[in-house]
Write a protein that holds these residues in place. Structure first.
Motif, PDB file in Angstrom:
ATOM      1  N   ILE B  51      68.698 -19.028 -55.177  1.00 16.06           N
ATOM      2  CA  ILE B  51      67.946 -19.867 -56.255  1.00 16.06           C
ATOM      3  C   ILE B  51      68.992 -19.616 -57.447  1.00 16.06           C
ATOM      4  O   ILE B  51      69.530 -18.564 -57.821  1.00 16.06           O
ATOM      5  CB  ILE B  51      66.653 -19.007 -56.527  1.00 16.06           C
ATOM      6  CG1 ILE B  51      65.725 -19.124 -55.510  1.00 16.06           C
ATOM      7  CG2 ILE B  51      66.121 -19.693 -57.723  1.00 16.06           C
ATOM      8  CD1 ILE B  51      64.350 -18.666 -55.646  1.00 16.06           C
ATOM      9  N   LYS B  54      71.738 -17.381 -56.632  1.00 17.03           N
ATOM     10  CA  LYS B  54      71.693 -16.107 -56.497  1.00 17.03           C
ATOM     11  C   LYS B  54      70.567 -15.861 -55.269  1.00 17.03           C
ATOM     12  O   LYS B  54      69.810 -16.473 -55.277  1.00 17.03           O
ATOM     13  CB  LYS B  54      71.334 -15.488 -57.480  1.00 17.03           C
ATOM     14  CG  LYS B  54      72.378 -15.424 -58.867  1.00 17.03           C
ATOM     15  CD  LYS B  54      72.056 -14.497 -59.903  1.00 17.03           C
ATOM     16  CE  LYS B  54      73.338 -14.265 -60.953  1.00 17.03           C
ATOM     17  NZ  LYS B  54      73.400 -14.332 -61.995  1.00 17.03           N
ATOM     18  N   ILE B  55      70.734 -14.810 -54.506  1.00 10.82           N
ATOM     19  CA  ILE B  55      69.839 -14.516 -53.347  1.00 10.82           C
ATOM     20  C   ILE B  55      68.559 -14.017 -53.863  1.00 10.82           C
ATOM     21  O   ILE B  55      68.313 -13.194 -55.012  1.00 10.82           O
ATOM     22  CB  ILE B  55      70.519 -13.442 -52.379  1.00 10.82           C
ATOM     23  CG1 ILE B  55      71.002 -12.355 -53.080  1.00 10.82           C
ATOM     24  CG2 ILE B  55      71.581 -14.073 -51.537  1.00 10.82           C
ATOM     25  CD1 ILE B  55      71.267 -10.982 -52.160  1.00 10.82           C
ATOM     26  N   ALA B  56      67.622 -14.743 -53.395  1.00 11.24           N
ATOM     27  CA  ALA B  56      66.174 -14.338 -53.192  1.00 11.24           C
ATOM     28  C   ALA B  56      65.501 -14.214 -52.155  1.00 11.24           C
ATOM     29  O   ALA B  56      65.818 -14.833 -51.152  1.00 11.24           O
ATOM     30  CB  ALA B  56      65.429 -15.288 -54.623  1.00 11.24           C
ATOM     31  N   TYR B  57      64.195 -13.717 -52.078  1.00 15.24           N
ATOM     32  CA  TYR B  57      63.550 -13.396 -50.820  1.00 15.24           C
ATOM     33  C   TYR B  57      62.412 -14.261 -50.896  1.00 15.24           C
ATOM     34  O   TYR B  57      61.474 -14.340 -51.719  1.00 15.24           O
ATOM     35  CB  TYR B  57      62.975 -11.959 -50.765  1.00 15.24           C
ATOM     36  CG  TYR B  57      64.007 -10.749 -50.555  1.00 15.24           C
ATOM     37  CD1 TYR B  57      65.304 -10.973 -49.606  1.00 15.24           C
ATOM     38  CD2 TYR B  57      63.632  -9.706 -50.942  1.00 15.24           C
ATOM     39  CE1 TYR B  57      65.870 -10.096 -49.620  1.00 15.24           C
ATOM     40  CE2 TYR B  57      64.675  -8.590 -50.804  1.00 15.24           C
ATOM     41  CZ  TYR B  57      65.699  -8.708 -50.045  1.00 15.24           C
ATOM     42  OH  TYR B  57      66.694  -7.656 -49.819  1.00 15.24           O
ATOM     43  N   ILE B  61      57.988 -15.036 -52.954  1.00 20.20           N
ATOM     44  CA  ILE B  61      58.116 -16.033 -54.054  1.00 20.20           C
ATOM     45  C   ILE B  61      57.113 -16.802 -54.191  1.00 20.20           C
ATOM     46  O   ILE B  61      56.845 -17.634 -53.035  1.00 20.20           O
ATOM     47  CB  ILE B  61      59.519 -16.495 -54.387  1.00 20.20           C
ATOM     48  CG1 ILE B  61      60.542 -15.582 -54.740  1.00 20.20           C
ATOM     49  CG2 ILE B  61      59.359 -17.849 -55.551  1.00 20.20           C
ATOM     50  CD1 ILE B  61      61.980 -16.116 -54.667  1.00 20.20           C
ATOM     51  N   GLU B 115      80.813 -14.203 -57.224  1.00 21.69           N
ATOM     52  CA  GLU B 115      81.007 -13.640 -58.468  1.00 21.69           C
ATOM     53  C   GLU B 115      82.389 -12.793 -58.453  1.00 21.69           C
ATOM     54  O   GLU B 115      82.883 -12.426 -59.218  1.00 21.69           O
ATOM     55  CB  GLU B 115      79.991 -12.369 -58.597  1.00 21.69           C
ATOM     56  CG  GLU B 115      78.517 -13.009 -58.563  1.00 21.69           C
ATOM     57  CD  GLU B 115      77.944 -13.249 -59.779  1.00 21.69           C
ATOM     58  OE1 GLU B 115      77.892 -12.162 -60.585  1.00 21.69           O
ATOM     59  OE2 GLU B 115      77.522 -14.279 -60.054  1.00 21.69           O
ATOM     60  N   GLU B 126      77.055  -2.971 -50.921  1.00 26.80           N
ATOM     61  CA  GLU B 126      75.973  -3.099 -52.054  1.00 26.80           C
ATOM     62  C   GLU B 126      75.292  -4.396 -51.900  1.00 26.80           C
ATOM     63  O   GLU B 126      74.043  -4.644 -51.882  1.00 26.80           O
ATOM     64  CB  GLU B 126      76.463  -2.747 -53.400  1.00 26.80           C
ATOM     65  CG  GLU B 126      75.693  -3.352 -54.438  1.00 26.80           C
ATOM     66  CD  GLU B 126      74.186  -2.694 -54.600  1.00 26.80           C
ATOM     67  OE1 GLU B 126      74.187  -1.483 -54.070  1.00 26.80           O
ATOM     68  OE2 GLU B 126      73.478  -3.001 -55.351  1.00 26.80           O
ATOM     69  N   ALA B 127      76.294  -5.558 -51.807  1.00 27.93           N
ATOM     70  CA  ALA B 127      75.647  -6.982 -51.895  1.00 27.93           C
ATOM     71  C   ALA B 127      74.940  -7.314 -50.628  1.00 27.93           C
ATOM     72  O   ALA B 127      73.808  -8.127 -50.497  1.00 27.93           O
ATOM     73  CB  ALA B 127      76.997  -7.936 -51.841  1.00 27.93           C
ATOM     74  N   SER B 129      72.882  -4.923 -49.101  1.00 28.62           N
ATOM     75  CA  SER B 129      72.040  -3.546 -48.784  1.00 28.62           C
ATOM     76  C   SER B 129      70.446  -4.172 -48.952  1.00 28.62           C
ATOM     77  O   SER B 129      69.788  -3.443 -48.261  1.00 28.62           O
ATOM     78  CB  SER B 129      72.236  -2.813 -50.139  1.00 28.62           C
ATOM     79  OG  SER B 129      71.690  -3.314 -51.256  1.00 28.62           O
ATOM     80  N   GLY B 130      70.237  -5.284 -49.112  1.00 32.83           N
ATOM     81  CA  GLY B 130      68.822  -5.816 -48.941  1.00 32.83           C
ATOM     82  C   GLY B 130      68.574  -6.770 -47.607  1.00 32.83           C
ATOM     83  O   GLY B 130      67.663  -7.782 -47.461  1.00 32.83           O
TER      84      GLY B 130
END
Ligand SMILES: Cc1cc2nc3c(=O)[nH]c(=O)nc-3n(C[C@H](O)[C@H](O)[C@H](O)COP(=O)(O)OP(=O)(O)OC[C@H]3O[C@@H](n4cnc5c(N)ncnc54)[C@H](O)[C@@H]3O)c2cc1C
Ligand code: FES
Ligand code: FES
Lengths: 285, 156
Positions: B51, B54-57, B61, B115, B126-127, B129-130
């Motif tokens: 979105i 940038k990543i979003a789940y 949403i 980025e 880290e990027a 990690s989700g």
């Protein structure tokens, strides 16, 4: 029945709150999970939902000489990118959830959720943050510890919105934060410790200590902090047993199965002693 | 509610329950099945979309919150040069086994590389990690992203 509103601006949002007592949804990362039903179905809400995550008026960060004012709908990720946000707050936020959650979840949502495990809370208590609440006819400002009254409980009225969080500008030269959880990413923390201090001329001139997720709300005791003010390294060393037992008396852990009572308390006090002895005293020299 | 957004570069709209999950709208109303449901509660990353880059789940949403957003799914991203670089790198490193998690990891990699074109190991971990992967044990995915950042020089 109208299920959701998407107001064009903040004033319309307040009007909708007054007329409909709606449930505000900022990022929805808490609400969409807690109201979730089985796969493929929309989540269940007993009242209409008010989308507020897009409202520019509450997505700003404003700085003046004394304060930093953070709009409630600022995403956690946007705060990490903002130059004026204090480093101590960034350290906490960078350890919350995962990048995708931080892109969507907001600071205001974390506060209003009032979870004992809400990770932004201990540092906000330590920094003397206040919250600005607004409804159609009234604006009021409260210290965060007066806003949160228990697990999931706040003094927010049913037509009121949290508009911003005010943090007084202060410079600390010691900061220490530890979050102890089951998994690095995504775990709602089991417990956390926040210590902040200012050392001047070999003595402590300002100190704030808070504990997260060990009691119904964040624990911070100004009386105990007072004992440490104006003390040198040697004096603090001597005070550690006393201070530790004073905190032991105010920490009343909640047992919600994530971790047992004794474990939480033991670790919290260990972190406290580590902060006083290893972090603070070695800094004072 | 009528909801407008930009989906994979096109202006689109949908008339639907604004509380419907973006995940379900993308899959059912737009037939974009590269967006997958794993956990349905923000823990696994298989439903990842971009979105505004940038990543979003998409599982947590509500579509009403995405009004006017710029959304990219793996189907749209697949048409880019950057995707090709990631695809080749993932193949080279063996980053894909069953593939269920792959669209999420590819988009997480894109979000990172945009980025930071030359991320180190820590930044990569880290990027992603989700995002969960049950097959590869992550090292091969980290490797894949490293290779993409080297070989895809100039793309990000
Ligand atoms: C997988 C996962 C991992 C997570 N990890 C963490 C973690 O490590 N640490 C942590 O602390 N949290 C974590 N969370 C919880 C959550 O992401 C955060 O609490 C986030 O900050 C919530 O913000 P939001 O905008 O998404 O809240 P929302 O879901 O939009 O709202 C939360 C609550 O606050 C109310 N509300 C929101 N904004 C306002 C406002 N302006 N005025 C009045 N009421 C308002 C809502 O009505 C609701 O009751 C996690 C969640 C998930 C799904
Ligand atoms: S399905 Fe959305 S994060 Fe798992
Ligand atoms: S390749 Fe199978 S889950 Fe990742």
């Amino acid at each position: 029945m109208v299920r959701a509103y998407r107001p064009p601006d903040f004033q319309s949002a307040l009007t909708i709150m007054r007329e409909n007592r709606a449930i505000p949804l900022a990022g929805g990362t808490d609400l969409m999970v807690s109201r979730r039903r089985w796969s493929g179905l929309s989540p269940f809400f007993a009242k209409p939902v008010l989308f507020i995550g897009h409202l520019e008026e509450i997505k700003r960060v404003e700085i003046d000489i004394t304060n930093i004012k953070i709009g409630s709908a600022c995403s956690l990720a946007s705060l990490l990118e903002h130059r004026e946000i204090p480093e101590v707050l960034k350290i906490v936020i960078s350890q919350m959830a995962t990048p995708a959650i931080r892109n969507i979840g907001t600071l205001g949502g974390n506060i209003c959720n009032a979870s004992p495990a809400g990770d932004a809370l201990p540092v906000l208590y330590a920094m003397d943050a206040s919250v600005v609440l607004q409804r159609k006819a009234e604006i009021r400002t409260l210290p965060i510890e007066k806003f949160i009254t228990g697990p999931g409980e706040t003094v927010l009225k049913d037509d009121e919105l949290l508009t911003s969080i005010i943090i007084p500008k202060k410079s600390y030269n010691v900061g220490f934060y530890r979050k102890v959880g089951t998994r690095q990413a995504n775990s709602l923390s089991k417990l956390s410790f926040q210590g902040l201090a200012r050392i001047e001329e070999g003595k402590i001139s300002d100190i704030r200590i808070s504990f997260g997720a060990v009691a119904m709300t964040v624990i911070r005791s100004r009386e105990i902090e007072e004992i440490l003010i104006e003390k040198s390294g040697k004096e603090i060393e001597k005070l550690i047993p006393e201070v530790s037992s004073l905190y032991s008396a105010v920490i009343k852990p909640i047992d919600d199965q994530r971790s047992n009572i004794r474990y939480r308390k033991t670790i919290s006090l260990k972190l406290l002693r580590y902060f006083l002895r290893t972090v603070l005293i070695s800094k004072i020299g | 509610m009528k909801i407008n957004f930009i989906l994979n570069g096109k202006n689109v709209w949908v008339e639907t329950d604004p509380l419907k999950r973006l995940l379900d709208v993308l899959r059912e109303d737009f037939g974009l099945t590269g967006v997958k449901e794993g956990c349905g509660e923000g823990e696994c990353g298989t439903c990842t979309v971009l979105i505004h880059g940038k990543i979003a789940y998409s599982c947590i949403i509500p579509v009403g919150a995405a009004d006017h957003a710029e959304i990219m799914t793996i189907e749209g991203y697949r048409k880019t040069e950057r995707y090709k670089a990631l695809q080749d790198a993932f193949a080279e490193a063996g980053s894909v086994q069953c593939g269920f998690c792959t669209p999420g990891f590819v988009l997480a990699a894109e979000s990172l590389l945009r980025e930071d074109a030359r991320p180190g190991e820590t930044a990569i971990r880290e990027a992603i990690s989700g995002n969960l992967c049950r097959c590869t044990g992550y090292n091969m995915i980290v490797e894949g992203i490293k290779i993409a950042s080297l070989k895809g020089k100039g793309l990000w």
